[in-house]
Motif scaffolding. Structure first.
Motif, PDB file in Angstrom:
ATOM      1  N   TYR A   1       0.866  -1.179   0.000  1.00 53.87           N
ATOM      2  CA  TYR A   1       0.000   0.000   0.000  1.00 53.87           C
ATOM      3  C   TYR A   1       0.904   1.232   0.000  1.00 53.87           C
ATOM      4  O   TYR A   1       1.687   1.422   0.940  1.00 53.87           O
ATOM      5  N   ASP A   2       0.785   2.044  -1.034  1.00 56.64           N
ATOM      6  CA  ASP A   2       1.590   3.256  -1.144  1.00 56.64           C
ATOM      7  C   ASP A   2       0.804   4.413  -0.531  1.00 56.64           C
ATOM      8  O   ASP A   2      -0.085   5.000  -1.174  1.00 56.64           O
ATOM      9  N   CYS A   3       1.143   4.729   0.707  1.00 55.59           N
ATOM     10  CA  CYS A   3       0.384   5.760   1.412  1.00 55.59           C
ATOM     11  C   CYS A   3       0.685   7.157   0.886  1.00 55.59           C
ATOM     12  O   CYS A   3      -0.136   8.070   1.054  1.00 55.59           O
TER      13      CYS A   3
ATOM     14  N   LYS B   1       1.501   7.933  -2.447  1.00 59.26           N
ATOM     15  CA  LYS B   1       0.915   8.089  -3.771  1.00 59.26           C
ATOM     16  C   LYS B   1      -0.607   7.962  -3.731  1.00 59.26           C
ATOM     17  O   LYS B   1      -1.317   8.666  -4.443  1.00 59.26           O
ATOM     18  N   ASP B   2      -1.105   7.076  -2.901  1.00 55.36           N
ATOM     19  CA  ASP B   2      -2.554   6.860  -2.776  1.00 55.36           C
ATOM     20  C   ASP B   2      -2.900   6.828  -1.291  1.00 55.36           C
ATOM     21  O   ASP B   2      -2.916   5.748  -0.677  1.00 55.36           O
ATOM     22  N   PRO B   3      -3.186   7.978  -0.687  1.00 56.04           N
ATOM     23  CA  PRO B   3      -3.476   7.997   0.750  1.00 56.04           C
ATOM     24  C   PRO B   3      -4.705   7.187   1.132  1.00 56.04           C
ATOM     25  O   PRO B   3      -4.774   6.645   2.251  1.00 56.04           O
ATOM     26  N   ASP B   4      -5.687   7.071   0.229  1.00 56.90           N
ATOM     27  CA  ASP B   4      -6.892   6.322   0.563  1.00 56.90           C
ATOM     28  C   ASP B   4      -6.615   4.839   0.776  1.00 56.90           C
ATOM     29  O   ASP B   4      -7.358   4.153   1.491  1.00 56.90           O
ATOM     30  N   SER B   5      -5.536   4.336   0.154  1.00 60.01           N
ATOM     31  CA  SER B   5      -5.243   2.912   0.300  1.00 60.01           C
ATOM     32  C   SER B   5      -4.750   2.562   1.707  1.00 60.01           C
ATOM     33  O   SER B   5      -4.776   1.390   2.084  1.00 60.01           O
ATOM     34  N   CYS B   6      -4.319   3.563   2.453  1.00 65.45           N
ATOM     35  CA  CYS B   6      -3.805   3.317   3.795  1.00 65.45           C
ATOM     36  C   CYS B   6      -4.809   3.674   4.890  1.00 65.45           C
ATOM     37  O   CYS B   6      -4.492   3.543   6.069  1.00 65.45           O
ATOM     38  N   ARG B   7      -5.967   4.155   4.505  1.00 62.69           N
ATOM     39  CA  ARG B   7      -6.939   4.544   5.518  1.00 62.69           C
ATOM     40  C   ARG B   7      -7.769   3.353   5.978  1.00 62.69           C
ATOM     41  O   ARG B   7      -7.979   3.163   7.165  1.00 62.69           O
TER      42      ARG B   7
ATOM     43  N   TYR C   1      10.429   7.305  -7.582  1.00 59.87           N
ATOM     44  CA  TYR C   1       9.349   8.180  -8.026  1.00 59.87           C
ATOM     45  C   TYR C   1       9.783   8.968  -9.252  1.00 59.87           C
ATOM     46  O   TYR C   1      10.966   9.261  -9.453  1.00 59.87           O
TER      47      TYR C   1
END
Length: 270
Positions: A140-142, A144-150, A191
């Motif tokens: 989970y790339d928090c 690049k994609d913060p929603d994936s870590c919520r 990145y």
């Protein structure tokens, strides 16, 4: 007086004389023995009582040497502090180009899958510095994609993390430490950042792309180091670079030196 009485008297006289002489001899031996033991005792006491006196040589007086008179103040080479801001001169056009040490050919490279476990490496650095270059592929790339870590109430998300610890192999003291996520940066090391700018005078836009490059941990000394890689929910590729790692520029120079051009014999080419 008859003859037999005379013989008896003579015999008694001889017997008495013999007894008296034997007693005198015995007394003389006893006196001689007492005197010998006393003499031995006296000699032993005298030998023990008299110490062994050795003559010590008379010390020779050493003359005192007065130091030669010297100058009180002398001019010497001073200790100077290196300039932390040296003057940066321009690079000559025909000078040898410099290649980044970080992009040398690594002496070791491997990808590890971390699922709550740990890996260890023992690196013998004969010539420094030591660069531990690494990239991260998190589940989970928090950043690049913060929603994936919520996550949600029903679906929890375990955030990836990693720690790389470098210890001295002899003292076990921590020399350097870095990692991914938690108290460390969330940069995965690969990145590609794109920035688009638009000019005010025209409607054209310009996009610039930059890649910061892989992450690394530097250790600026030689020795044996123990590297511990631990984490969870990610894959990491670790490369070890030391001062003895091959430099790509050296191979380029050798290849260019090996190719020679032969002049042509045709007059038209001249």
């Amino acid at each position: 007086m008859n003859f037999s009485g005379t013989i008896v008297i003579v015999l008694l006289f001889l017997l008495g004389t013999t007894i008296i002489s034997a007693g005198c001899i015995k007394n003389a031996q006893h006196l001689i023995g007492d005197e010998g033991s006393a003499a031995d005792i006296d000699s032993g006491v005298s030998e023990a009582a008299i110490p062994d006196v050795t003559t010590t040589p008379t010390p020779i007086p050493i003359p005192e040497i007065t130091p030669a008179k010297s100058e009180i103040v002398q001019e010497v080479t001073p200790f100077t502090t290196p300039d932390p801001y040296p003057v940066i001169h321009g690079v000559r056009i025909n000078s040898t180009p410099q290649y980044a040490f970080l992009y040398r050919q690594p002496e070791f490279s491997k990808t590890y899958t971390l699922t709550g476990n740990a890996y260890g490496l023992l690196v013998n650095v004969v010539q420094g510095p030591l660069y531990i270059r690494y990239t991260v592929d998190p589940k989970y790339d928090c950043l690049k994609d913060p929603d994936s870590c919520r996550g949600t109430v029903l679906v929890p998300v375990n955030r990836p993390y990693m720690t790389i610890t470098v210890r001295d192999n002899q003292t076990q003291q921590i020399v350097a430490q870095d990692g991914y996520a938690r108290e460390y940066s969330s940069d995965i090391g690969r990145y590609s950042i794109s920035i688009t700018t638009k000019n005010e005078d025209s409607t054209e836009s310009e996009t610039t792309t930059s890649e910061p490059g892989p992450r690394y941990i530097p250790v600026y000394k030689e020795g044996q180091f123990q590297i511990t890689i631990e984490g969870n929910y990610l894959d990491t590729t670790v490369a070890i670079i030391t001062g003895t790692s091959p430099n790509p520029l050296d191979a380029m120079e050798k290849s260019s030196a090996g190719t020679t051009t032969t002049p042509s014999d045709d007059d038209e080419d001249w």
